[in-house]
Write an enzyme that holds these catalytic residues in place. Sequence first.
Site, PDB file in Angstrom:
ATOM      1  N   TYR A   3     -18.367   9.062 -17.072  1.00 28.52           N
ATOM      2  CA  TYR A   3     -17.055   8.439 -16.902  1.00 28.52           C
ATOM      3  C   TYR A   3     -17.214   7.034 -16.298  1.00 28.52           C
ATOM      4  CZ  TYR A   3     -12.360   7.459 -15.168  1.00 28.52           C
ATOM      5  OH  TYR A   3     -11.170   6.858 -14.905  1.00 28.52           O
ATOM      6  N   ASP A   4     -18.041   6.938 -15.249  1.00 24.98           N
ATOM      7  CA  ASP A   4     -18.274   5.634 -14.611  1.00 24.98           C
ATOM      8  C   ASP A   4     -18.817   4.617 -15.604  1.00 24.98           C
ATOM      9  OD1 ASP A   4     -17.414   6.433 -12.208  1.00 24.98           O
ATOM     10  OD2 ASP A   4     -19.387   6.563 -11.238  1.00 24.98           O
ATOM     11  N   LEU A  13     -12.299   2.853  -3.260  1.00 19.62           N
ATOM     12  CA  LEU A  13     -13.351   2.055  -2.635  1.00 19.62           C
ATOM     13  C   LEU A  13     -14.118   1.343  -3.743  1.00 19.62           C
ATOM     14  CD1 LEU A  13     -14.779   4.625  -0.064  1.00 19.62           C
ATOM     15  CD2 LEU A  13     -13.650   2.467   0.507  1.00 19.62           C
ATOM     16  N   LYS A  15     -19.890   9.988   1.998  1.00 20.74           N
ATOM     17  CA  LYS A  15     -18.756   9.894   1.076  1.00 20.74           C
ATOM     18  C   LYS A  15     -18.577  11.289   0.490  1.00 20.74           C
ATOM     19  CE  LYS A  15     -16.781   7.189  -2.670  1.00 20.74           C
ATOM     20  NZ  LYS A  15     -16.210   8.286  -3.411  1.00 20.74           N
ATOM     21  N   LYS A  72     -23.058   4.104  -3.554  1.00 22.85           N
ATOM     22  CA  LYS A  72     -23.103   5.312  -4.377  1.00 22.85           C
ATOM     23  C   LYS A  72     -24.526   5.846  -4.489  1.00 22.85           C
ATOM     24  CE  LYS A  72     -19.987   6.489  -7.218  1.00 22.85           C
ATOM     25  NZ  LYS A  72     -18.937   7.492  -7.274  1.00 22.85           N
ATOM     26  N   CYS A 104     -37.638  45.461 -12.638  1.00 20.47           N
ATOM     27  CA  CYS A 104     -38.474  46.284 -13.501  1.00 20.47           C
ATOM     28  C   CYS A 104     -38.688  47.620 -12.798  1.00 20.47           C
ATOM     29  CB  CYS A 104     -39.810  45.586 -13.724  1.00 20.47           C
ATOM     30  SG  CYS A 104     -41.021  46.665 -14.488  1.00 20.47           S
ATOM     31  N   CYS A 138     -45.262  46.152 -11.649  1.00 17.35           N
ATOM     32  CA  CYS A 138     -45.034  45.486 -12.923  1.00 17.35           C
ATOM     33  C   CYS A 138     -46.129  44.466 -13.162  1.00 17.35           C
ATOM     34  CB  CYS A 138     -43.674  44.801 -12.951  1.00 17.35           C
ATOM     35  SG  CYS A 138     -43.427  43.757 -14.378  1.00 17.35           S
TER      36      CYS A 138
HETATM   37  S1  IVH Z   1     -12.413   5.815   3.697  1.00 18.54           S
HETATM   38  C1  IVH Z   1      -9.070   2.786   1.819  1.00 18.54           C
HETATM   39  N1  IVH Z   1     -14.268   7.545   4.065  1.00 18.54           N
HETATM   40  O1  IVH Z   1     -13.624   8.106  -1.554  1.00 18.54           O
HETATM   41  C2  IVH Z   1      -9.942   3.885   1.442  1.00 18.54           C
HETATM   42  N2  IVH Z   1     -13.139   7.546   1.995  1.00 18.54           N
HETATM   43  O2  IVH Z   1     -13.807   6.447  -3.921  1.00 18.54           O
HETATM   44  C3  IVH Z   1     -10.701   4.311   2.629  1.00 18.54           C
HETATM   45  N3  IVH Z   1     -13.909   9.298   0.480  1.00 18.54           N
HETATM   46  O3  IVH Z   1     -10.220   7.504  -1.884  1.00 18.54           O
HETATM   47  C4  IVH Z   1     -11.299   5.576   2.409  1.00 18.54           C
HETATM   48  N4  IVH Z   1     -15.391  10.165   1.829  1.00 18.54           N
HETATM   49  O4  IVH Z   1     -10.989   9.876  -1.171  1.00 18.54           O
HETATM   50  C5  IVH Z   1     -13.353   7.062   3.219  1.00 18.54           C
HETATM   51  N5  IVH Z   1     -15.936   9.037   4.584  1.00 18.54           N
HETATM   52  C6  IVH Z   1     -15.018   8.573   3.724  1.00 18.54           C
HETATM   53  C7  IVH Z   1     -14.823   9.126   2.465  1.00 18.54           C
HETATM   54  C8  IVH Z   1     -13.878   8.584   1.614  1.00 18.54           C
HETATM   55  C9  IVH Z   1     -14.827  10.243   0.652  1.00 18.54           C
HETATM   56  C10 IVH Z   1     -13.119   9.132  -0.752  1.00 18.54           C
HETATM   57  C11 IVH Z   1     -11.672   8.839  -0.551  1.00 18.54           C
HETATM   58  C12 IVH Z   1     -11.461   7.560  -1.302  1.00 18.54           C
HETATM   59  C13 IVH Z   1     -12.558   7.619  -2.286  1.00 18.54           C
HETATM   60  C14 IVH Z   1     -12.877   6.294  -2.910  1.00 18.54           C
END
Ligand code: IVH
Length: 699
Positions: free
Chosen positions: A44-45, A89, A121, A326, A436, A442
């Site tokens: 998708y990315d 993000l 994340k 990422k 077995c 076995c």
């Molecule tokens: S901070 C203004 N912290 O990642 C957005 N987001 O791809 C600030 N996410 O929509 C978000 N872990 O759902 C933040 N430690 C973390 C996160 C996190 C996952 C998600 C979140 C965001 C998405 C963006």
Amino acid sequence: MRGMTTPAAVIVDAAAYAQAVEDAVSAAAAYYKGGTSPLDDDTYDRLVRGIADWEAEHPGQTLPGSPTGKVAGGAVEGDVPHTVPMLSLDNVFSAEEFTAWTASLSRRIGRDARRFSVGPKLDGLAIAARYSGGRLTRLITRGDGTAGEDVSHAIGTIEGLPEKLDEPVTVEVRGEVLMTADQFAHANEVRTGHGGQPFANPRNAAAGTLRARERVYTVPMTFFGYGLLPLPDTGTALAERLNALAHSELMALAADLGVHTSARTAVPDIVAETPEEVLVRVKEIAALRAELPFGIDGIVIKADLAADRQAAGSGSRAPRWAIAYKLPAVEKITRLLEVEWNVGRTGIIAPRGVLEPVVIDGSTITYATLHNPADITRRDLRLGDHVMVHRAGDVIPRIEAPVAHLRTGEEQPIEFPAQCPRCGSDIDTGEERWRCAQGRNCHLVASLAYAAGRDQLDIEGLGATRVVQLVEAGLVADLADLFGLRRDQLLALERMGETSTDNLLAAIAKAKEQPLSRVLCALGVRGTGRSMSRRIARYFATMDTLRAADAEAMQRVEGIGAEKAPSIVAELAELAPLIDKLAAAGVNMTEPGATPPPPADAAPDGDGPAAAPAEGGPLDGMTVVVTGAMTGSLEKLSRNEMNELVERAGGRSSSSVSKKTTLVVAGEGAGSKRAKAEQLGVRLATPDEFATLVAAFLD
Ligand code: IVH
């Protein structure tokens, strides 16, 4: 860690662009609306990056539905407005890109960016939890970023999101809802138990579960807070305080209020003073990823200080004060081609999926574990299914679930074995994990059946069924016991008449005369199959010389390197009692026609002599490949026996044709090897011509 992500999809024209937009939009819709996307995240990315590239090159031609520049790819809408937009993000994929981001952040805020909050994340769904006077009143999804969907029905099913805070404050907690590995397994068990299709991964499971209303069952999820902000009726003092706190302080406050955060995990958010320290933490979190009980798809780095965040500001899609570093995707969708059943040391019969090869984080994955037959049934897996494959770090890849909506109707049921695939005995299916009926025996049954096989000791009449009988009757506990079997013992067994008993005893007696190469092969030392056993036996000539060899001496045998040599030496040492017992039973321990090498100190330096083929034979110095079906006087010879013949006659046997090949014996039906020989101009011989050449060596 991989530096870059996989390349963007290449879009060649406007029609392909329109198609790509349509594909991305429908995948995003499925993804965000709780279904299962037909595309894995990585694909998708790549598609969206391809769309963005095309749009950059064709200004003014962007379709209104394009997912670029939109939160959630524009796939979702909601009816509850957010007081402050819930943004996405931006991503970086390497240390260089991250460093470039810190430089742009510094430019934007007019000073050197310092103090970063660094944390996992989390791979789930963003949610806003509104608390009024300390009570949880409303749950809202991110939606399109400006308004989300009310999912308050899920209150009470999300661990870490208390219904009452430790202080009666009015605030909004933002964070991620996800399923831990255990919760995911439980959710799929419950769902399939209710006749539903399993979710492909924890993220889909969380999305589907969060949106589902009026389900007869509930399954737990977990919340991780990563934001805390005031609401319109928060009171000025608290609102001002919240707006002035560093991110790390906000998280400490959230935890104090009773909200679950990363602080209680193996990868807590930390504050790093410099970009270099951030990168160290990125590596640490990446290294821990595979062992975490929840999914992460990157590391989020935020300017910690409120003043820096305010100075940096936000764009329409993402804030400028935070970035997602990422990590490589650990999941891909591929097809399940076959299921193999392997028997472990304890007799457990475990299924393993054979996949259409798929590259995950730089490695090509062709196999993935499946748990047990009940699990296959529960998840309704079928051959030909598209499956979500998960592989993180060094952990063995696993199949999460079929992607049911990609079914074509051509999928076939997975057949479960009726007999133990290793030794042919019955299977004990009483427990979830099949075993077995021979249990640990076995392996004994299988190793004895292997030892008695045509290319080893060649004991006719001693197949797996008979071996099972012997083991069950307690007559043999190892290979050497075969040679001590008595006539009366055999006659007492079921289905053993006089003739079969005598035939078996004669076959066992004959087996004692087998050359060392076959005895060695029968022992089943790892890394010594048929041809390696022959090479070793020819080189050392006697079992005594072989057993006296250390790893260095072992490496003088062609094809045995520094890695294999010590393990062969160690395994032979382990087998010493069995070898002694075999020798005492009168089993031959020498290789006819071979002479032991000179003592070690007389051996030349370097590689030393290669395993010595018989000298002076008609194939002296030749490398011979046998292919196709043999005919005439060679008709009854197995491929192994043909190779033995080649080596007796002084040649080297090989299985692949190359420039080094001197002769290819091409029997009936010979295909690609014959073609390759012709192409390379390698000499070809028919089985008859070859038989004439080596006539003196045919027994
Ligand atoms: S901070 C203004 N912290 O990642 C957005 N987001 O791809 C600030 N996410 O929509 C978000 N872990 O759902 C933040 N430690 C973390 C996160 C996190 C996952 C998600 C979140 C965001 C998405 C963006």
